[in-house]
Structures are given as structure tokens and as C-alpha cells.
Motif scaffolding. Structure first.
Motif, PDB file in Angstrom:
ATOM      1  N   ARG A  67     -10.522 -16.910  55.158  1.00 45.30           N
ATOM      2  CA  ARG A  67     -11.823 -17.233  55.739  1.00 45.30           C
ATOM      3  C   ARG A  67     -12.034 -16.462  57.047  1.00 45.30           C
ATOM      4  NH1 ARG A  67     -11.468 -22.581  56.030  1.00 45.30           N
ATOM      5  NH2 ARG A  67     -10.751 -22.589  58.173  1.00 45.30           N
ATOM      6  N   VAL A  68     -11.026 -16.485  57.934  1.00 45.14           N
ATOM      7  CA  VAL A  68     -11.153 -15.805  59.227  1.00 45.14           C
ATOM      8  C   VAL A  68     -11.304 -14.304  59.032  1.00 45.14           C
ATOM      9  CG1 VAL A  68      -9.942 -15.219  61.366  1.00 45.14           C
ATOM     10  CG2 VAL A  68      -9.979 -17.582  60.556  1.00 45.14           C
ATOM     11  N   HIS A  69     -10.413 -13.701  58.253  1.00 43.06           N
ATOM     12  CA  HIS A  69     -10.498 -12.257  58.033  1.00 43.06           C
ATOM     13  C   HIS A  69     -11.760 -11.899  57.258  1.00 43.06           C
ATOM     14  CE1 HIS A  69      -6.689 -11.537  59.839  1.00 43.06           C
ATOM     15  NE2 HIS A  69      -5.987 -12.155  58.910  1.00 43.06           N
ATOM     16  N   GLY A  70     -12.171 -12.775  56.340  1.00 52.80           N
ATOM     17  CA  GLY A  70     -13.388 -12.527  55.572  1.00 52.80           C
ATOM     18  C   GLY A  70     -14.614 -12.477  56.459  1.00 52.80           C
ATOM     19  N   VAL A  71     -14.678 -13.347  57.447  1.00 54.90           N
ATOM     20  CA  VAL A  71     -15.800 -13.345  58.395  1.00 54.90           C
ATOM     21  C   VAL A  71     -15.786 -12.043  59.194  1.00 54.90           C
ATOM     22  CG1 VAL A  71     -16.716 -14.442  60.486  1.00 54.90           C
ATOM     23  CG2 VAL A  71     -16.026 -15.846  58.548  1.00 54.90           C
ATOM     24  N   ASP A  72     -14.609 -11.603  59.615  1.00 54.77           N
ATOM     25  CA  ASP A  72     -14.503 -10.339  60.357  1.00 54.77           C
ATOM     26  C   ASP A  72     -14.995  -9.168  59.513  1.00 54.77           C
ATOM     27  OD1 ASP A  72     -13.466 -11.687  62.527  1.00 54.77           O
ATOM     28  OD2 ASP A  72     -11.380 -11.131  62.108  1.00 54.77           O
ATOM     29  N   VAL A  73     -14.590  -9.121  58.250  1.00 53.39           N
ATOM     30  CA  VAL A  73     -15.015  -8.042  57.352  1.00 53.39           C
ATOM     31  C   VAL A  73     -16.524  -8.121  57.124  1.00 53.39           C
ATOM     32  CG1 VAL A  73     -14.833  -7.152  54.987  1.00 53.39           C
ATOM     33  CG2 VAL A  73     -12.757  -7.761  56.269  1.00 53.39           C
ATOM     34  N   PHE A 121     -19.417   2.001  62.405  1.00 54.30           N
ATOM     35  CA  PHE A 121     -18.398   0.961  62.412  1.00 54.30           C
ATOM     36  C   PHE A 121     -17.421   1.297  61.311  1.00 54.30           C
ATOM     37  CE2 PHE A 121     -21.614  -1.072  64.845  1.00 54.30           C
ATOM     38  CZ  PHE A 121     -20.944  -1.953  65.677  1.00 54.30           C
ATOM     39  N   VAL A 122     -16.141   1.179  61.605  1.00 50.37           N
ATOM     40  CA  VAL A 122     -15.140   1.485  60.590  1.00 50.37           C
ATOM     41  C   VAL A 122     -15.286   0.505  59.427  1.00 50.37           C
ATOM     42  CG1 VAL A 122     -13.509   2.461  62.248  1.00 50.37           C
ATOM     43  CG2 VAL A 122     -13.334   0.062  61.641  1.00 50.37           C
ATOM     44  N   GLU A 123     -14.872   0.961  58.265  1.00 47.67           N
ATOM     45  CA  GLU A 123     -14.918   0.101  57.084  1.00 47.67           C
ATOM     46  C   GLU A 123     -13.684  -0.792  57.062  1.00 47.67           C
ATOM     47  OE1 GLU A 123     -15.614   0.395  52.285  1.00 47.67           O
ATOM     48  OE2 GLU A 123     -15.867   2.165  53.537  1.00 47.67           O
ATOM     49  N   ALA A 124     -13.910  -2.075  56.997  1.00 51.77           N
ATOM     50  CA  ALA A 124     -12.812  -3.046  56.964  1.00 51.77           C
ATOM     51  C   ALA A 124     -12.716  -3.647  55.563  1.00 51.77           C
ATOM     52  CB  ALA A 124     -13.055  -4.146  57.987  1.00 51.77           C
ATOM     53  N   SER A 125     -11.530  -4.102  55.227  1.00 45.55           N
ATOM     54  CA  SER A 125     -11.340  -4.734  53.918  1.00 45.55           C
ATOM     55  C   SER A 125     -10.256  -5.800  54.022  1.00 45.55           C
ATOM     56  CB  SER A 125     -10.967  -3.675  52.872  1.00 45.55           C
ATOM     57  OG  SER A 125      -9.823  -2.962  53.283  1.00 45.55           O
ATOM     58  N   LEU A 126     -10.097  -6.547  52.956  1.00 46.22           N
ATOM     59  CA  LEU A 126      -9.071  -7.581  52.872  1.00 46.22           C
ATOM     60  C   LEU A 126      -8.059  -7.196  51.808  1.00 46.22           C
ATOM     61  CD1 LEU A 126     -11.201 -10.874  52.781  1.00 46.22           C
ATOM     62  CD2 LEU A 126      -9.974  -9.908  54.724  1.00 46.22           C
ATOM     63  N   ILE A 127      -6.800  -7.523  52.088  1.00 45.39           N
ATOM     64  CA  ILE A 127      -5.783  -7.370  51.051  1.00 45.39           C
ATOM     65  C   ILE A 127      -4.999  -8.675  50.977  1.00 45.39           C
ATOM     66  CG2 ILE A 127      -5.581  -4.865  51.249  1.00 45.39           C
ATOM     67  CD1 ILE A 127      -2.960  -5.320  52.787  1.00 45.39           C
ATOM     68  N   GLN A 146       1.523 -15.629  49.835  1.00 45.76           N
ATOM     69  CA  GLN A 146       0.494 -14.638  49.521  1.00 45.76           C
ATOM     70  C   GLN A 146      -0.539 -14.515  50.650  1.00 45.76           C
ATOM     71  OE1 GLN A 146      -1.018 -15.705  45.622  1.00 45.76           O
ATOM     72  NE2 GLN A 146       0.719 -14.703  44.636  1.00 45.76           N
ATOM     73  N   PRO A 147      -0.095 -14.103  51.839  1.00 49.14           N
ATOM     74  CA  PRO A 147      -1.028 -14.018  52.971  1.00 49.14           C
ATOM     75  C   PRO A 147      -2.140 -13.004  52.727  1.00 49.14           C
ATOM     76  CG  PRO A 147       1.027 -12.915  53.493  1.00 49.14           C
ATOM     77  CD  PRO A 147       1.226 -13.607  52.182  1.00 49.14           C
ATOM     78  N   VAL A 148      -3.260 -13.263  53.341  1.00 43.93           N
ATOM     79  CA  VAL A 148      -4.409 -12.356  53.289  1.00 43.93           C
ATOM     80  C   VAL A 148      -4.494 -11.657  54.637  1.00 43.93           C
ATOM     81  CG1 VAL A 148      -6.920 -12.211  53.069  1.00 43.93           C
ATOM     82  CG2 VAL A 148      -5.620 -13.803  51.639  1.00 43.93           C
ATOM     83  N   LEU A 149      -4.628 -10.345  54.604  1.00 44.07           N
ATOM     84  CA  LEU A 149      -4.666  -9.547  55.826  1.00 44.07           C
ATOM     85  C   LEU A 149      -5.961  -8.762  55.910  1.00 44.07           C
ATOM     86  CD1 LEU A 149      -1.077  -8.017  55.567  1.00 44.07           C
ATOM     87  CD2 LEU A 149      -1.755 -10.076  56.833  1.00 44.07           C
ATOM     88  N   GLY A 150      -6.477  -8.626  57.121  1.00 37.13           N
ATOM     89  CA  GLY A 150      -7.603  -7.734  57.362  1.00 37.13           C
ATOM     90  C   GLY A 150      -7.060  -6.337  57.582  1.00 37.13           C
ATOM     91  N   LEU A 151      -7.771  -5.344  57.075  1.00 40.81           N
ATOM     92  CA  LEU A 151      -7.288  -3.967  57.125  1.00 40.81           C
ATOM     93  C   LEU A 151      -8.432  -3.055  57.537  1.00 40.81           C
ATOM     94  CD1 LEU A 151      -4.797  -2.164  56.320  1.00 40.81           C
ATOM     95  CD2 LEU A 151      -5.900  -1.947  54.094  1.00 40.81           C
TER      96      LEU A 151
END
Length: 188
Positions: A4-10, A34-40, A48-53
Motif C-alpha cells: 500500500r505504501v509503495h503503491g501510493v508512492d508509485v 519524473f523517474v519511472e517507479a515500479s513495484l516488485i 514476499q516483501p514488496v519493494l518500490g523500485l
């Protein structure tokens, strides 16, 4: 929680990219990106952590503004004009701030929404918009883009600020109106 947190950032980064494209169509002296951000999702790691990239930015990293009125001592025109533009282009519904990055390649913005909803805990709603405009001084880029000057007064909660202005931004007539929330929110 991480997703949720990383998703909001993306999401904020993607929306900022869209506004940057609109800004650049007006041919400002300096283009912004703005750079392109994604989730992995790390499937083979425990939990199974989710990371912002996002890509690494090479060069001198500068924080031009924050989400509550701070402006860097450098006080560059382009970042401030971009934030002002986003407010006008969204008809006062959004303001993209917390501008930072290398040159005019930005990352990790914050978005304030008029209703204070969405965009994570950094969304200060109308309070954040008022703080931005309290420290913002229109500059040559604001004038070239036809952005209306907007210097709000301090307000009490429940008071309506009618900074109504009809102006032309990029050939499009926009109405600017800010309304203070009717109840005080925790600033925690």
C-alpha cells in the motif's frame, strides 16, 4: 502495508509524470521529468516483501521544496513553477510538491488534494496548499506560462477562502478556488 505504501508512492510518481508532460507541452525554458517507479514482489524471500523500485539518479541531489512550505535556499524557478502549474491545471484539486532530484529529473513527490484524501500520510490537503502558496513567489516561468499570482491569507478552519480567479493556463481557462476544511485534522 508495504504494498500500500509503495503503491501510493508509485501512483504519485506516475501522476507527477503526467503533469510534467502537460507542463512540458507549454515549452518552459527547462523541461521537467519524473523517474519511472515500479513495484516488485520478492516471491522467493520470506514474507514476499514488496519493494518500490526506481532508477538511480547520478549527480547532485537537491530537495527544492517539501510538503509544508519549505523552499530551498537555491529557490530555483522551474520546481516552484511546476508546483504552481499543477495546482492551476487541476483547477485547485491537486498540488504536486516535495520536489527533489538531480537537475530537473525529479523523484518522490508528494501530492496534496483539496479534500485531503488519498496520496498517503504526507497529503496535508488545503493546509499544505496554503503553506505552499505562503512561501511561493511567482517567478519568470510562472509569468511566461500565464499562471495567476496566488497569495492566500491565513484562515481559520471553517472559513471559506475564495481566491477565485479566472485565468488562462496553456490556452485553457481555469478557475482557482480553495476551500478550507470544515473540521480540524490531526497533524500527527
Amino acid at each position: 502495508y508495504q504494498r500500500r505504501v509503495h503503491g501510493v508512492d508509485v501512483e504519485m510518481q506516475g501522476l507527477a509524470r503526467l503533469f510534467a508532460n502537460e507542463f512540458n507541452q507549454l515549452r518552459p525554458p527547462k523541461r521537467v521529468t519524473f523517474v519511472e517507479a515500479s513495484l516488485i514482489k520478492c516471491l522467493e524471500r520470506r514474507g514476499q516483501p514488496v519493494l518500490g523500485l526506481e532508477p538511480f539518479l547520478t549527480g547532485r541531489y537537491v530537495k527544492h521544496s517539501n510538503n509544508f512550505g519549505f523552499v530551498s535556499e537555491e529557490d530555483r524557478n522551474t520546481p516552484a513553477a511546476f508546483s504552481h502549474f499543477t495546482y492551476c491545471k487541476s483547477r485547485g484539486d491537486l498540488l504536486i510538491c516535495d520536489i527533489q532530484g538531480v537537475d530537473d529529473m525529479y523523484t518522490d513527490p508528494q501530492i496534496h488534494s483539496r479534500d485531503g484524501q488519498g496520496f498517503g500520510r504526507g497529503n496535508m490537503g488545503v493546509d499544505g496548499m496554503l503553506k505552499f502558496f505562503k512561501t511561493h513567489r511567482c517567478n519568470s516561468i510562472c509569468r511566461v506560462l500565464g499562471l495567476p499570482p496566488h497569495q492566500p491569507k491565513e484562515v481559520d478552519f471553517g472559513t471559506v477562502v475564495n481566491a477565485n480567479s479566472n485565468s488562462v493556463v496553456g490556452g485553457e481557462r481555469v478557475a482557482i478556488k480553495v476551500q478550507a476544511p470544515t473540521r480540524e485534522r490531526s497533524r500527527g
